[in-house]
Design a protein around this motif. Structure first.
Motif: not given
Length: 199
Positions: A130-145, A147-158
């Motif tokens: 798996t590649v996690v791009p520069i400054a991106w966030v990998a979260v959860g299982e199954p993993v979501l990868i 971009s840092p501008d997707k704060h609401e999506d990151i928070w929902a998974a996190q």
């Protein structure tokens, strides 16, 4: 510097090279032909740390195990400058670039690339290659990868991964969360008062 912590001293293969300003503390095993560079800290806070063979830990990187989350780093792994690995498992031939953050309970498969300033969040599972791009966030299982501008999506998974509950054993909704967190964590870290140099 090498320190005994909680009764355990580091075990370092004779072919490994540890810079004089690196700190190796506690139940740490470092394999053959590893390099731990200046300013790096490898500290076992109640859980074991194992570095395989040919692991490179670059300047000012931090590798920390906890009593509930040991650290295992496989063979031929590069941990970049200022990267942080806390209570995670890293597969063979993985690249953690400068400034990456890998949190407690994460499991990274073989031959992954976590690029500059990327984050692998608590309890996240990355399949091999798996590649996690520069400054991106990998979260959860199954993993979501994401971009840092997707704060609401990151928070929902996190949110369900429950960082304060999983790492510190505290409910996020506790009214004095930071008071309890800093006092409890501070007591745990104060155990370093009894550390002894083991060089």
């Amino acid at each position: 510097m090498r320190f005994s912590h909680l009764g355990a001293a580091p075990r370092i293969h004779p072919s490994a090279v540890i810079a004089p300003t690196a700190v190796i503390s506690g139940d740490v095993e470092i394999g053959a032909d590893c390099q731990v560079l200046h300013g790096a800290v490898v500290t076992a806070e109640g859980g074991a740390i194992t570095l395989g063979e040919h692991v490179i830990v670059m300047e000012n990187a931090l590798i920390r195990a906890t009593s509930t989350n040991p650290v295992h780093i496989g063979d031929h792994v590069l941990v970049g400058p200022m990267a942080s690995v806390s209570g995670a498992s890293i597969g063979n031939e993985t690249f953690l670039a400068t400034g990456t953050r890998v949190f407690n309970g994460a499991r990274i498969g073989e031959r992954c690339e976590i690029r500059i300033n990327a984050v692998v969040h608590v309890r996240t599972i990355l399949p091999a290659e798996t590649v996690v791009p520069i400054a991106w966030v990998a979260v959860g299982e199954p993993v979501l990868i994401l971009s840092p501008d997707k704060h609401e999506d990151i928070w929902a998974a996190q949110k369900d991964l429950d960082f304060p509950g999983y790492v510190f054993g505290l409910d996020r909704d506790t009214p004095d969360l930071m008071v309890q967190l800093t006092e409890r964590y501070g007591r745990s870290l104060a155990r370093h008062a009894d550390d002894q140099p083991s060089d």
